[in-house]
Design a protein around this motif. Structure first.
Motif, PDB file in Angstrom:
ATOM      1  N   ALA A 155       0.879  -1.171   0.051  1.00  0.00           N
ATOM      2  CA  ALA A 155       0.289   0.099  -0.021  1.00  0.00           C
ATOM      3  C   ALA A 155       1.241   1.248   0.205  1.00  0.00           C
ATOM      4  CB  ALA A 155      -0.959   0.218   1.428  1.00  0.00           C
ATOM      5  N   ALA A 156       2.094   1.391   0.465  1.00  0.00           N
ATOM      6  CA  ALA A 156       3.189   2.411   1.146  1.00  0.00           C
ATOM      7  C   ALA A 156       3.466   2.853  -0.197  1.00  0.00           C
ATOM      8  CB  ALA A 156       3.059   2.340   2.246  1.00  0.00           C
ATOM      9  N   LYS A 157       3.640   1.084  -1.093  1.00  0.00           N
ATOM     10  CA  LYS A 157       4.474   1.715  -2.383  1.00  0.00           C
ATOM     11  C   LYS A 157       3.522   2.624  -3.418  1.00  0.00           C
ATOM     12  CE  LYS A 157       7.799  -1.159  -5.415  1.00  0.00           C
ATOM     13  NZ  LYS A 157       8.269  -1.965  -5.747  1.00  0.00           N
ATOM     14  N   ALA A 158       2.834   2.243  -3.638  1.00  0.00           N
ATOM     15  CA  ALA A 158       1.229   2.906  -4.596  1.00  0.00           C
ATOM     16  C   ALA A 158       0.758   4.175  -3.791  1.00  0.00           C
ATOM     17  CB  ALA A 158       0.209   1.857  -4.356  1.00  0.00           C
ATOM     18  N   LEU A 159       1.305   5.064  -3.086  1.00  0.00           N
ATOM     19  CA  LEU A 159       1.054   6.068  -2.405  1.00  0.00           C
ATOM     20  C   LEU A 159       1.260   6.867  -2.821  1.00  0.00           C
ATOM     21  CD1 LEU A 159       0.240   5.529   0.993  1.00  0.00           C
ATOM     22  CD2 LEU A 159      -1.594   6.126  -0.920  1.00  0.00           C
ATOM     23  N   PRO A 160       1.304   8.281  -3.508  1.00  0.00           N
ATOM     24  CA  PRO A 160       2.213   8.711  -4.105  1.00  0.00           C
ATOM     25  C   PRO A 160       2.852   9.144  -2.616  1.00  0.00           C
ATOM     26  CG  PRO A 160      -0.163  10.277  -4.791  1.00  0.00           C
ATOM     27  CD  PRO A 160       0.072   8.104  -4.116  1.00  0.00           C
ATOM     28  N   GLN A 161       4.245  10.152  -3.176  1.00  0.00           N
ATOM     29  CA  GLN A 161       4.229  10.818  -2.381  1.00  0.00           C
ATOM     30  C   GLN A 161       4.071  11.621  -1.000  1.00  0.00           C
ATOM     31  OE1 GLN A 161       8.923  10.853  -2.478  1.00  0.00           O
ATOM     32  NE2 GLN A 161       9.299  12.247  -1.043  1.00  0.00           N
ATOM     33  N   GLY A 162       3.503  12.373  -1.238  1.00  0.00           N
ATOM     34  CA  GLY A 162       2.691  13.007  -0.746  1.00  0.00           C
ATOM     35  C   GLY A 162       1.663  13.044  -0.188  1.00  0.00           C
ATOM     36  N   SER A 163       0.860  12.015  -0.479  1.00  0.00           N
ATOM     37  CA  SER A 163       0.153  10.838  -0.020  1.00  0.00           C
ATOM     38  C   SER A 163      -0.593  11.600   1.477  1.00  0.00           C
ATOM     39  CB  SER A 163      -0.839   9.585  -0.359  1.00  0.00           C
ATOM     40  OG  SER A 163      -1.667   9.900   0.684  1.00  0.00           O
ATOM     41  N   GLY A 164      -2.164  11.965   1.597  1.00  0.00           N
ATOM     42  CA  GLY A 164      -2.000  11.925   3.202  1.00  0.00           C
ATOM     43  C   GLY A 164      -2.303  10.882   3.636  1.00  0.00           C
ATOM     44  N   GLU A 165      -1.984   9.981   3.133  1.00  0.00           N
ATOM     45  CA  GLU A 165      -2.949   8.195   3.407  1.00  0.00           C
ATOM     46  C   GLU A 165      -1.719   7.833   4.676  1.00  0.00           C
ATOM     47  OE1 GLU A 165      -5.788   7.387   3.763  1.00  0.00           O
ATOM     48  OE2 GLU A 165      -6.731   9.108   2.994  1.00  0.00           O
ATOM     49  N   ARG A 166      -0.633   8.240   4.541  1.00  0.00           N
ATOM     50  CA  ARG A 166       0.564   8.347   4.886  1.00  0.00           C
ATOM     51  C   ARG A 166       0.119   8.094   6.317  1.00  0.00           C
ATOM     52  NH1 ARG A 166       3.859   6.594   1.748  1.00  0.00           N
ATOM     53  NH2 ARG A 166       4.162   7.344  -1.017  1.00  0.00           N
ATOM     54  N   GLY A 205       3.363  -2.926  14.890  1.00  0.00           N
ATOM     55  CA  GLY A 205       4.824  -3.105  15.845  1.00  0.00           C
ATOM     56  C   GLY A 205       6.109  -3.288  14.587  1.00  0.00           C
ATOM     57  N   ALA A 206       6.181  -2.921  13.146  1.00  0.00           N
ATOM     58  CA  ALA A 206       6.658  -2.252  13.009  1.00  0.00           C
ATOM     59  C   ALA A 206       6.983  -0.602  12.920  1.00  0.00           C
ATOM     60  CB  ALA A 206       6.647  -2.013  11.679  1.00  0.00           C
ATOM     61  N   LEU A 207       8.366  -0.653  13.951  1.00  0.00           N
ATOM     62  CA  LEU A 207       8.285   1.325  14.035  1.00  0.00           C
ATOM     63  C   LEU A 207       8.926   1.876  13.118  1.00  0.00           C
ATOM     64  CD1 LEU A 207       8.797   1.203  17.694  1.00  0.00           C
ATOM     65  CD2 LEU A 207       7.291   1.562  16.800  1.00  0.00           C
ATOM     66  N   SER A 208      10.324   1.107  12.365  1.00  0.00           N
ATOM     67  CA  SER A 208      11.216   1.550  11.364  1.00  0.00           C
ATOM     68  C   SER A 208      10.378   1.719  10.267  1.00  0.00           C
ATOM     69  CB  SER A 208      12.198   0.503  10.773  1.00  0.00           C
ATOM     70  OG  SER A 208      13.240   1.149  11.897  1.00  0.00           O
ATOM     71  N   PRO A 209       9.692   1.331   9.499  1.00  0.00           N
ATOM     72  CA  PRO A 209       8.343   1.986   8.696  1.00  0.00           C
ATOM     73  C   PRO A 209       7.392   2.426   8.996  1.00  0.00           C
ATOM     74  CG  PRO A 209       8.809  -0.823   8.484  1.00  0.00           C
ATOM     75  CD  PRO A 209       9.602  -0.381   9.656  1.00  0.00           C
ATOM     76  N   GLU A 210       6.934   2.846  10.033  1.00  0.00           N
ATOM     77  CA  GLU A 210       6.173   3.696  10.608  1.00  0.00           C
ATOM     78  C   GLU A 210       6.982   5.067  10.206  1.00  0.00           C
ATOM     79  OE1 GLU A 210       3.807   5.481  14.213  1.00  0.00           O
ATOM     80  OE2 GLU A 210       5.355   3.806  14.935  1.00  0.00           O
ATOM     81  N   ILE A 211       8.087   4.946  10.973  1.00  0.00           N
ATOM     82  CA  ILE A 211       8.907   6.296  11.221  1.00  0.00           C
ATOM     83  C   ILE A 211       9.295   7.178   9.149  1.00  0.00           C
ATOM     84  CG2 ILE A 211      11.507   7.534  11.254  1.00  0.00           C
ATOM     85  CD1 ILE A 211      11.168   5.777  14.035  1.00  0.00           C
ATOM     86  N   GLY A 212       9.296   5.901   8.712  1.00  0.00           N
ATOM     87  CA  GLY A 212       9.569   6.125   6.659  1.00  0.00           C
ATOM     88  C   GLY A 212       8.218   6.808   6.150  1.00  0.00           C
ATOM     89  N   GLN A 213       7.543   6.385   7.077  1.00  0.00           N
ATOM     90  CA  GLN A 213       5.832   6.220   6.556  1.00  0.00           C
ATOM     91  C   GLN A 213       5.627   8.500   7.475  1.00  0.00           C
ATOM     92  OE1 GLN A 213       3.782   5.581   4.101  1.00  0.00           O
ATOM     93  NE2 GLN A 213       5.537   4.814   4.257  1.00  0.00           N
ATOM     94  N   LEU A 214       5.999   8.426   8.118  1.00  0.00           N
ATOM     95  CA  LEU A 214       5.760   9.932   8.942  1.00  0.00           C
ATOM     96  C   LEU A 214       7.016  10.715   8.257  1.00  0.00           C
ATOM     97  CD1 LEU A 214       5.272   8.630  12.480  1.00  0.00           C
ATOM     98  CD2 LEU A 214       3.880   9.770  11.433  1.00  0.00           C
TER      99      LEU A 214
END
Length: 175
Positions: free
Chosen positions: A17-28, A39-48
């Protein structure tokens, strides 16, 4: 899939899902929340990171900065960046209890126990029965030599949330 004991499939779905989103998507922000629940904190930080970079004027910016501070604090990495995030969040929303709690964690990770205790005291003044604030303050007290106070706060946190000590230890936050 998030409810299953094995979070791997849920994380794979979130990655797609994250890969399919535009970079600035509000869905992040929503994806970040789901990563957190998995429990995936590193990817959470990447999305933030991506959301914050694209939403500097957004009304949710303070909350996103706090969430990134908290995730970094739990991971025990980038504590100085976590502190900067919390400071920025508190500049936008001063005296917010959850932001003070997160900053307390960042300061705990940095070994600044007196300031961590101060942040936890301020958070607990607003929300006296917050388990993570009590536990974090207890750790800071223990590490600063206030053994009796620290034990009391950690016991109070465990009484409010019996699962908290195990979760904290899993993040390297053992007494």
């Amino acid at each position: 899939r998030l409810k299953a004991p094995d979070k791997g499939p849920a994380i794979e779905d979130l990655d797609a899902a994250a890969k399919a989103l535009p970079q600035g998507s509000g869905e992040r922000l929503a994806i970040a929340d789901l990563y957190h629940r998995a429990g995936a904190l590193s990817p959470e930080i990447g999305q933030l990171d991506l959301w914050i970079a694209s939403h500097r004027g957004d009304a949710k910016l303070a909350q996103a900065l706090n969430r990134r501070c908290w995730a970094r604090g739990l991971l025990g990495r980038e504590a100085a960046l976590a502190l900067a995030d919390c400071d920025a969040a508190l500049k936008l929303w001063p005296k917010q209890a959850s932001f003070l709690d997160s900053r307390g964690l960042a300061r705990l990770r940095l070994g600044d126990y007196a300031q961590a205790i101060s942040d936890y005291d301020a958070a607990l003044k607003q929300r006296p029965k917050t388990p993570w604030s009590l536990y974090g303050r207890g750790l800071a007290e223990l590490r600063s030599g206030q053994i009796a106070k620290g034990k009391i706060d950690i016991a109070a946190a465990a009484a409010l949330d019996p699962s908290l000590p195990g979760a904290a230890v899993a993040h390297g936050l053992a007494p």
